[in-house]
Motif scaffolding. Structure first.
Motif, PDB file in Angstrom:
ATOM      1  N   CYS A  58       0.720  -1.306   0.061  1.00 14.28           N
ATOM      2  CA  CYS A  58       0.093  -0.041   0.036  1.00 14.28           C
ATOM      3  C   CYS A  58       0.877   1.277   0.013  1.00 14.28           C
ATOM      4  O   CYS A  58       1.571   1.447   0.955  1.00 14.28           O
ATOM      5  CB  CYS A  58      -0.689  -0.006   1.098  1.00 14.28           C
ATOM      6  N   PRO A  59       0.917   2.141  -1.189  1.00 16.48           N
ATOM      7  CA  PRO A  59       1.664   3.252  -1.103  1.00 16.48           C
ATOM      8  C   PRO A  59       1.347   4.350  -0.098  1.00 16.48           C
ATOM      9  O   PRO A  59       2.307   4.903   0.457  1.00 16.48           O
ATOM     10  CB  PRO A  59       1.371   3.558  -2.365  1.00 16.48           C
ATOM     11  N   VAL A  60       0.317   4.384   0.327  1.00 13.90           N
ATOM     12  CA  VAL A  60      -0.064   5.315   1.313  1.00 13.90           C
ATOM     13  C   VAL A  60       0.252   4.899   2.619  1.00 13.90           C
ATOM     14  O   VAL A  60       0.746   5.654   3.536  1.00 13.90           O
ATOM     15  CB  VAL A  60      -1.581   5.504   1.236  1.00 13.90           C
ATOM     16  N   CYS A  61       0.191   3.499   3.137  1.00 13.66           N
ATOM     17  CA  CYS A  61       0.937   3.074   4.189  1.00 13.66           C
ATOM     18  C   CYS A  61       2.468   3.095   4.361  1.00 13.66           C
ATOM     19  O   CYS A  61       2.901   3.808   5.054  1.00 13.66           O
ATOM     20  CB  CYS A  61       0.637   1.453   4.215  1.00 13.66           C
ATOM     21  N   ASP A  62       2.951   3.137   3.093  1.00 12.88           N
ATOM     22  CA  ASP A  62       4.560   3.259   3.064  1.00 12.88           C
ATOM     23  C   ASP A  62       4.777   4.510   3.346  1.00 12.88           C
ATOM     24  O   ASP A  62       5.630   5.067   3.891  1.00 12.88           O
ATOM     25  CB  ASP A  62       5.244   2.964   1.462  1.00 12.88           C
ATOM     26  N   ASP A  63       4.023   5.751   2.823  1.00 11.21           N
ATOM     27  CA  ASP A  63       4.227   6.969   3.093  1.00 11.21           C
ATOM     28  C   ASP A  63       3.857   7.394   4.517  1.00 11.21           C
ATOM     29  O   ASP A  63       4.778   8.289   5.086  1.00 11.21           O
ATOM     30  CB  ASP A  63       3.247   8.137   2.250  1.00 11.21           C
ATOM     31  N   GLN A  64       3.103   6.456   5.409  1.00 13.13           N
ATOM     32  CA  GLN A  64       2.795   7.046   6.578  1.00 13.13           C
ATOM     33  C   GLN A  64       3.781   6.192   7.637  1.00 13.13           C
ATOM     34  O   GLN A  64       3.787   6.473   8.774  1.00 13.13           O
ATOM     35  CB  GLN A  64       1.379   6.615   7.047  1.00 13.13           C
ATOM     36  N   LYS A  65       4.635   5.426   7.361  1.00 12.45           N
ATOM     37  CA  LYS A  65       5.199   4.524   8.056  1.00 12.45           C
ATOM     38  C   LYS A  65       6.229   5.119   8.968  1.00 12.45           C
ATOM     39  O   LYS A  65       6.582   4.960  10.084  1.00 12.45           O
ATOM     40  CB  LYS A  65       6.152   3.289   7.328  1.00 12.45           C
ATOM     41  N   GLY A  66       7.022   6.273   8.313  1.00 15.09           N
ATOM     42  CA  GLY A  66       7.782   7.126   9.222  1.00 15.09           C
ATOM     43  C   GLY A  66       7.432   7.684  10.300  1.00 15.09           C
ATOM     44  O   GLY A  66       7.730   7.988  11.343  1.00 15.09           O
ATOM     45  N   PHE A  67       6.171   8.158  10.082  1.00  9.52           N
ATOM     46  CA  PHE A  67       5.455   9.111  10.771  1.00  9.52           C
ATOM     47  C   PHE A  67       4.854   7.890  12.030  1.00  9.52           C
ATOM     48  O   PHE A  67       5.137   8.253  13.010  1.00  9.52           O
ATOM     49  CB  PHE A  67       4.106   9.595  10.327  1.00  9.52           C
ATOM     50  N   ILE A  68       4.423   6.722  11.595  1.00 12.56           N
ATOM     51  CA  ILE A  68       4.075   5.918  12.609  1.00 12.56           C
ATOM     52  C   ILE A  68       5.341   5.445  13.535  1.00 12.56           C
ATOM     53  O   ILE A  68       5.289   5.200  14.720  1.00 12.56           O
ATOM     54  CB  ILE A  68       3.659   4.660  12.022  1.00 12.56           C
ATOM     55  N   ASP A  69       6.492   5.343  12.872  1.00 14.88           N
ATOM     56  CA  ASP A  69       7.882   5.118  13.479  1.00 14.88           C
ATOM     57  C   ASP A  69       8.124   6.184  14.574  1.00 14.88           C
ATOM     58  O   ASP A  69       8.307   5.938  15.827  1.00 14.88           O
ATOM     59  CB  ASP A  69       8.928   4.982  12.684  1.00 14.88           C
ATOM     60  N   GLU A  70       7.676   7.568  14.374  1.00 16.83           N
ATOM     61  CA  GLU A  70       8.015   8.533  15.154  1.00 16.83           C
ATOM     62  C   GLU A  70       7.193   8.436  16.501  1.00 16.83           C
ATOM     63  O   GLU A  70       7.560   8.714  17.513  1.00 16.83           O
ATOM     64  CB  GLU A  70       7.594   9.839  14.533  1.00 16.83           C
ATOM     65  N   ILE A  71       5.778   8.062  16.064  1.00 18.13           N
ATOM     66  CA  ILE A  71       5.222   7.769  17.148  1.00 18.13           C
ATOM     67  C   ILE A  71       5.530   6.777  18.225  1.00 18.13           C
ATOM     68  O   ILE A  71       5.480   6.704  19.188  1.00 18.13           O
ATOM     69  CB  ILE A  71       3.475   7.319  16.580  1.00 18.13           C
ATOM     70  N   ALA A  72       5.808   5.750  17.548  1.00 16.87           N
ATOM     71  CA  ALA A  72       6.360   4.330  18.238  1.00 16.87           C
ATOM     72  C   ALA A  72       7.633   4.562  18.942  1.00 16.87           C
ATOM     73  O   ALA A  72       7.562   4.203  20.154  1.00 16.87           O
ATOM     74  CB  ALA A  72       6.439   3.195  17.181  1.00 16.87           C
ATOM     75  N   ALA A  73       8.427   5.677  18.702  1.00 21.33           N
ATOM     76  CA  ALA A  73       9.328   5.906  19.360  1.00 21.33           C
ATOM     77  C   ALA A  73       9.154   6.888  20.823  1.00 21.33           C
ATOM     78  O   ALA A  73      10.087   7.138  21.349  1.00 21.33           O
ATOM     79  CB  ALA A  73      10.367   6.785  18.664  1.00 21.33           C
ATOM     80  N   THR A  74       8.090   7.569  20.697  1.00 22.74           N
ATOM     81  CA  THR A  74       7.761   8.485  21.836  1.00 22.74           C
ATOM     82  C   THR A  74       7.447   7.449  23.254  1.00 22.74           C
ATOM     83  O   THR A  74       7.244   6.323  23.148  1.00 22.74           O
ATOM     84  CB  THR A  74       6.398   9.099  21.515  1.00 22.74           C
ATOM     85  N   SER A  75       8.028   8.131  24.368  1.00 24.78           N
ATOM     86  CA  SER A  75       7.628   7.541  25.708  1.00 24.78           C
ATOM     87  C   SER A  75       6.321   7.046  25.680  1.00 24.78           C
ATOM     88  O   SER A  75       5.430   7.754  25.507  1.00 24.78           O
ATOM     89  CB  SER A  75       8.556   8.237  26.672  1.00 24.78           C
ATOM     90  N   GLU A  76       6.097   6.160  26.850  1.00 20.49           N
ATOM     91  CA  GLU A  76       5.026   5.464  27.038  1.00 20.49           C
ATOM     92  C   GLU A  76       4.054   5.246  26.043  1.00 20.49           C
ATOM     93  O   GLU A  76       2.564   5.113  25.945  1.00 20.49           O
ATOM     94  CB  GLU A  76       4.135   6.403  28.164  1.00 20.49           C
ATOM     95  N   THR A  77       4.406   4.959  24.679  1.00 22.52           N
ATOM     96  CA  THR A  77       3.500   4.659  23.501  1.00 22.52           C
ATOM     97  C   THR A  77       3.993   3.505  22.820  1.00 22.52           C
ATOM     98  O   THR A  77       5.269   3.193  22.504  1.00 22.52           O
ATOM     99  CB  THR A  77       3.650   5.918  22.733  1.00 22.52           C
ATOM    100  N   ASP A  78       3.210   2.528  22.639  1.00 26.16           N
ATOM    101  CA  ASP A  78       3.273   1.233  21.742  1.00 26.16           C
ATOM    102  C   ASP A  78       2.557   1.421  20.459  1.00 26.16           C
ATOM    103  O   ASP A  78       1.317   1.727  20.584  1.00 26.16           O
ATOM    104  CB  ASP A  78       3.146  -0.002  22.439  1.00 26.16           C
ATOM    105  N   VAL A  79       3.020   1.182  19.420  1.00 25.41           N
ATOM    106  CA  VAL A  79       2.133   1.047  18.282  1.00 25.41           C
ATOM    107  C   VAL A  79       2.151  -0.363  17.886  1.00 25.41           C
ATOM    108  O   VAL A  79       3.129  -1.169  17.544  1.00 25.41           O
ATOM    109  CB  VAL A  79       2.975   1.771  16.923  1.00 25.41           C
ATOM    110  N   VAL A  80       1.287  -0.971  17.528  1.00 23.35           N
ATOM    111  CA  VAL A  80       0.953  -2.295  17.200  1.00 23.35           C
ATOM    112  C   VAL A  80       0.488  -2.469  15.696  1.00 23.35           C
ATOM    113  O   VAL A  80      -0.437  -1.936  15.128  1.00 23.35           O
ATOM    114  CB  VAL A  80      -0.084  -3.145  17.772  1.00 23.35           C
TER     115      VAL A  80
END
Length: 148
Positions: A58-80
């Protein structure tokens, strides 16, 4: 409400699920799970849990992955991060979430935090997701419904 079989067909075809303004993803070249994300709901134990349903290719998913990684890297946050095109178990969970949250359109990427969800990717969606994560941290956490 569409049956699981017809919803699966729509997910696979993807081109028919409202790609208006380029917000919903569709099949394209392959993709990978964001590096910071966990891939099992059982391994998420942070105060804020973000569920990100995405599709391999999914190209839109690919575009959003970096943003999702940023969210996952924040404290007290897990991204599943749950890939739904090729993983039947994740796809079933996605269908359960669609039913639970009364989501009217089946498309990826779909992001779920607490009782809210977003479909697609845009600067407004990213701002809303970041705001929800911040609100959840201030509230000492946000957990999804019992479905996920």
């Amino acid at each position: 409400m569409a049956s699981l079989r017809s919803r699966r067909s729509v997910l696979r075809l993807c081109g028919t699920v409202g790609l208006g303004a380029g917000l919903a993803g569709c099949l394209g070249d392959g993709g990978e799970t964001p590096e910071q994300a966990v891939t099992s709901p059982d391994s998420a134990d942070a105060a804020v849990v973000v569920y990100w349903f995405w599709g391999d290719g999914c190209p839109v998913c690919d575009d959003q992955k970096g943003f999702i990684d940023e969210i996952a890297a924040t404290s007290e946050t897990d991204v599943v991060a749950l890939e739904v095109y090729n993983d039947a178990e994740n796809r079933e969970l996605f269908h359960d979430v669609i039913d639970e949250y009364n989501i009217q359109r089946e498309a990826v990427p779909t992001t779920v935090i607490g009782s809210e969800h977003w479909i697609g990717d845009s600067s407004d969606i990213r701002d809303a997701i970041q705001a929800k994560v911040s609100d959840c941290r201030e509230e000492s956490g946000c957990q999804p419904s019992a479905v996920v």
